[in-house]
Write an enzyme that holds these catalytic residues in place. Structure first.
Site, mmCIF file in Angstrom:
data_model
loop_
_atom_site.group_PDB
_atom_site.id
_atom_site.type_symbol
_atom_site.label_atom_id
_atom_site.label_comp_id
_atom_site.label_asym_id
_atom_site.label_seq_id
_atom_site.Cartn_x
_atom_site.Cartn_y
_atom_site.Cartn_z
ATOM 1 N N LYS A 77 73.470 -75.272 69.846
ATOM 2 C CA LYS A 77 73.775 -76.194 70.933
ATOM 3 C C LYS A 77 73.085 -77.545 70.812
ATOM 4 O O LYS A 77 73.659 -78.580 71.147
ATOM 5 C CB LYS A 77 73.440 -75.540 72.269
ATOM 6 C CG LYS A 77 74.422 -74.443 72.665
ATOM 7 C CD LYS A 77 74.128 -73.958 74.067
ATOM 8 C CE LYS A 77 75.210 -73.011 74.566
ATOM 9 N NZ LYS A 77 75.300 -71.790 73.793
ATOM 10 N N LYS A 119 69.070 -72.306 78.236
ATOM 11 C CA LYS A 119 70.218 -71.746 77.518
ATOM 12 C C LYS A 119 69.835 -71.383 76.101
ATOM 13 O O LYS A 119 69.121 -72.130 75.425
ATOM 14 C CB LYS A 119 71.358 -72.765 77.436
ATOM 15 C CG LYS A 119 72.129 -72.982 78.701
ATOM 16 C CD LYS A 119 73.302 -73.909 78.405
ATOM 17 C CE LYS A 119 74.158 -74.135 79.628
ATOM 18 N NZ LYS A 119 75.288 -75.026 79.314
ATOM 19 N N GLY A 125 79.079 -66.647 76.408
ATOM 20 C CA GLY A 125 79.389 -65.530 77.287
ATOM 21 C C GLY A 125 78.350 -65.276 78.361
ATOM 22 O O GLY A 125 78.236 -64.167 78.881
ATOM 23 N N GLY A 126 77.558 -66.305 78.692
ATOM 24 C CA GLY A 126 76.548 -66.141 79.732
ATOM 25 C C GLY A 126 75.268 -65.469 79.258
ATOM 26 O O GLY A 126 74.334 -65.277 80.029
ATOM 27 N N HIS A 169 83.840 -75.394 86.046
ATOM 28 C CA HIS A 169 83.807 -75.055 84.616
ATOM 29 C C HIS A 169 85.251 -75.156 84.112
ATOM 30 O O HIS A 169 86.081 -74.311 84.423
ATOM 31 C CB HIS A 169 83.260 -73.643 84.441
ATOM 32 C CG HIS A 169 83.207 -73.176 83.027
ATOM 33 N ND1 HIS A 169 82.184 -72.407 82.529
ATOM 34 C CD2 HIS A 169 84.055 -73.351 81.982
ATOM 35 C CE1 HIS A 169 82.403 -72.128 81.257
ATOM 36 N NE2 HIS A 169 83.549 -72.691 80.912
ATOM 37 N N HIS A 196 76.592 -65.915 85.624
ATOM 38 C CA HIS A 196 77.000 -66.903 84.623
ATOM 39 C C HIS A 196 78.130 -66.398 83.740
ATOM 40 O O HIS A 196 78.332 -66.897 82.635
ATOM 41 C CB HIS A 196 75.816 -67.339 83.741
ATOM 42 C CG HIS A 196 74.598 -67.721 84.517
ATOM 43 N ND1 HIS A 196 74.605 -68.722 85.464
ATOM 44 C CD2 HIS A 196 73.335 -67.223 84.514
ATOM 45 C CE1 HIS A 196 73.400 -68.828 86.001
ATOM 46 N NE2 HIS A 196 72.617 -67.927 85.454
ATOM 47 N N GLU A 236 84.268 -76.575 76.140
ATOM 48 C CA GLU A 236 83.947 -76.332 77.545
ATOM 49 C C GLU A 236 83.262 -77.552 78.155
ATOM 50 O O GLU A 236 82.356 -78.137 77.556
ATOM 51 C CB GLU A 236 83.044 -75.105 77.672
ATOM 52 C CG GLU A 236 83.688 -73.831 77.106
ATOM 53 C CD GLU A 236 82.931 -72.577 77.498
ATOM 54 O OE1 GLU A 236 81.838 -72.691 78.082
ATOM 55 O OE2 GLU A 236 83.444 -71.477 77.215
ATOM 56 N N ARG A 254 85.956 -69.801 68.416
ATOM 57 C CA ARG A 254 86.698 -68.540 68.273
ATOM 58 C C ARG A 254 87.815 -68.520 69.299
ATOM 59 O O ARG A 254 87.962 -69.447 70.098
ATOM 60 C CB ARG A 254 85.771 -67.345 68.523
ATOM 61 C CG ARG A 254 85.063 -67.413 69.877
ATOM 62 C CD ARG A 254 84.243 -66.183 70.181
ATOM 63 N NE ARG A 254 83.359 -66.365 71.315
ATOM 64 C CZ ARG A 254 83.693 -66.218 72.591
ATOM 65 N NH1 ARG A 254 84.943 -65.900 72.897
ATOM 66 N NH2 ARG A 254 82.819 -66.390 73.555
#
Length: 575
Positions: A77, A119, A125-126, A169, A196, A236, A254
């Site tokens: 990230k 994060k 996927g939270g 989101h 989340h 996202e 993906r």
């Protein structure tokens, strides 16, 4: 179920993913044994793993996904944030540095201000996400995020971001080929979440203008081109629910779990596109040829208890009857009646995908089909999703990530069960038990017994009674709600459990799972709120804390233990 559907099946190890689905060597070995040309990595596990994509290339096996370099750049990230800034894609303020010491992270956290989001750098996927509401929460939230990230992704590095309260989101589906063509297939709104993680998704996003839709799509294409992307991907964005300004959050390199709703509004098969792109073909359509038609929802059917903090559950699906699939109704599942929902994986039972000519029609069809979805044996979120869909604010499209918390009282009203429902449930239980015992009697191998004939006649009579009962029940429903009635546990058992649950000097497991960490030893003195141990279940981490000040009298579990719900884990004594 997936084994029975496959032409060939190979055992790759035990249920624990670290010994099976995450074992790259085993996957490659099976691919070679089966003489595969390519590997489709699915939604999770190795689907966003740079090393696995590189290993496939090294072994001359096509990885049906983006280049390893794109997975690396977007999967880490802090790297992706820097690339997005250079590409002119707006990002959220935060710390994305390499220094991962507690001291540095705390300093940076103070600069950003609380509350803030922690994060996992390689997250998705939270998993590996925690909110630190204030400075005193930071270190524990940090360690928890690191632990979960290490378990899920094999990397404990994190980044820090300014926490945006109640955003939307919104994510954009993109597709790119090896010939320089990149398109966007419109956006999905995945705002309504718990822990989340997404509960329900829809496409297109409600309240989005055509101009904003184009801006989102073009920003997503810039993001994809910045890393030389190929194949299916999702960019996202965090969007302000009021002024609709948006910022890049992350890219999933993906196919997404919620891709069916994009297929529903475009009429395209995204998996087919993945295979075509992987084999070297150009994208089947240009941007101007891709049209948006109607509206679609995907409801995630989970084995969980929404009224108990959405805690996931494991166990047997004693009864399972989904709605019938049609042209505009799609049920994707990996389980059948009598299958087990395992502690080792995500508690998702199915995805219910609905299409309608507009949002209102799609929502009404979804509510109707949720009423037809019947599951017994485990708690599910079906009734919760139905209540969510019937909420006036959801129906008007006023969605954001804090929707459940904001509307908690309306989504979880006090329940009042009528005598009629109780009588119907009791009668059904008696009839079911009678049928079961009679069916067992019919299996006798004694040819001279008179009971087989008598039992057969009684069973036929019982089946007729049951049919009449079902018709009567269907025609006299007064409460439009799912009720799951169970035979009560004997009082001597509930008395023991109740005493332990109410005893502040005991710590019980709230769910079945694996003991991952133990922070205390016999004789330690703890304060109320201190962390005692960590349980991992359904890809989530659960911290068990002391409910009172005391001394550790006994620790009744060890790291690696597979435990059941309400298992006594720790005993405390007064100091």
């Amino acid at each position: 179920m997936h084994i029975e559907q496959a032409d060939e099946a190979y055992c790759i190890g035990p249920a624990q993913s670290s010994q099976s689905y995450l074992r790259q060597d085993k996957i490659i070995s099976v691919a070679k044994q089966a003489k595969c040309q390519a590997v489709h990595p699915g939604y999770g596990f190795l689907s966003e793993n740079t090393e696995f994509a590189q290993l496939c290339q090294k072994e001359n096996i096509i990885f049906i996904g983006p280049p390893a370099s794109a997975i690396r750049d977007m999967g880490i990230k802090n790297t992706s944030k820097a690339i997005m800034t250079k590409a002119g894609v707006p990002i959220i303020e935060g710390y994305h540095g390499d220094d991962q010491t507690n001291e540095t992270l705390l300093i940076e956290a103070k600069k950003i201000g609380f509350p803030l989001m922690i994060k996992a750098v390689r997250g998705g996927g939270g998993k590996g996400m925690r909110i630190a509401q204030k400075e005193s929460d930071f270190i524990e939230a940090l360690e928890s995020a690191r632990t979960e990230s290490e378990k899920a992704f094999g990397d404990s590095a994190v980044l820090l971001e300014k926490y945006v309260a109640e955003p939307r989101h919104v994510e954009v589906q993109i597709f790119a080929d090896k010939h320089g063509n990149t398109v966007y297939l419109f956006e999905r709104d995945c705002s309504v979440q718990r822990r989340h993680q997404k509960v329900i998704e829809e496409a297109p996003a409600p309240g989005i203008s055509q101009q904003l839709r184009q801006k989102l799509g073009e920003a997503a294409i810039r993001a994809a081109k910045a890393v030389g992307y190929v194949g299916a991907g999702t960019v996202e964005f965090i969007m302000d629910r009021n002024n609709h300004s948006f910022h890049f959050m992350e890219m999933n390199t993906r196919l997404q779990v919620e891709h069916p709703i994009t297929e529903a509004i475009t009429g395209l098969d995204l998996v087919e596109w993945q295979f075509r792109v992987a084999s070297g073909e150009e994208l089947p359509l240009k941007q101007e040829q891709i049209t948006l038609n109607g509206h679609a929802f995907e409801a995630r059917i989970y084995a969980e208890n929404p009224r108990n903090g959405f805690l996931p559950g494991a166990g047997q699906l004693l009864y399972l009857k989904p709605p019938e699939a049609t042209n505009n109704i799609r049920v994707e599942t990996g389980v059948r009646q009598n299958d087990e929902v395992s502690v080792h994986y995500d508690p998702m039972i199915a995805k219910l995908v609905i299409w309608g000519k507009d949002r209102s029609e799609a929502l009404n069809v979804l509510i109707s089909k949720l009423s037809e979805y019947n599951i017994a044996g485990l708690d599910t979120n079906i009734q919760f999703i139905k209540d969510l869909c019937e909420h006036p604010k959801f129906q008007s499209g006023e969605v954001h990530t804090g929707f459940i918390e904001e509307n908690f009282e309306q989504l979880f009203p006090k329940l009042h069960i009528s005598n009629k429902i109780l009588i119907q449930g009791t009668l059904a239980s008696i009839l079911y038990e009678d049928i079961e015992s009679l069916s067992t009697s019919l299996e006798t191998k004694d040819p001279f017994t008179p009971f087989a004939v008598e039992t057969g006649l009684r069973l036929n009579h019982m089946l007729n009674r049951t049919f009449l009962f079902d018709v009567e029940k269907e025609s006299n429903i007064v409460e439009d709600r799912e009720w799951q009635l169970v035979i009560p546990t004997p009082k001597f058992v509930t008395a023991i459990t109740s005493q332990m649950e109410q005893n502040p000097y005991t710590a019980l497991s709230p769910i079945p799972g694996l003991v991952d960490k133990i922070f205390i030893n016999k004789g330690d003195i703890v304060k109320k709120g201190d962390s005692l141990l960590v349980i991992v279940a359904m890809k989530m981490e659960h911290i068990i804390k002391a409910s009172i000040d005391g001394t550790i009298e006994d620790v009744l579990c060890s790291i690696g233990d597979n435990i059941t719900k309400n298992k006594l884990l720790v005993k405390l004594a007064k100091c």
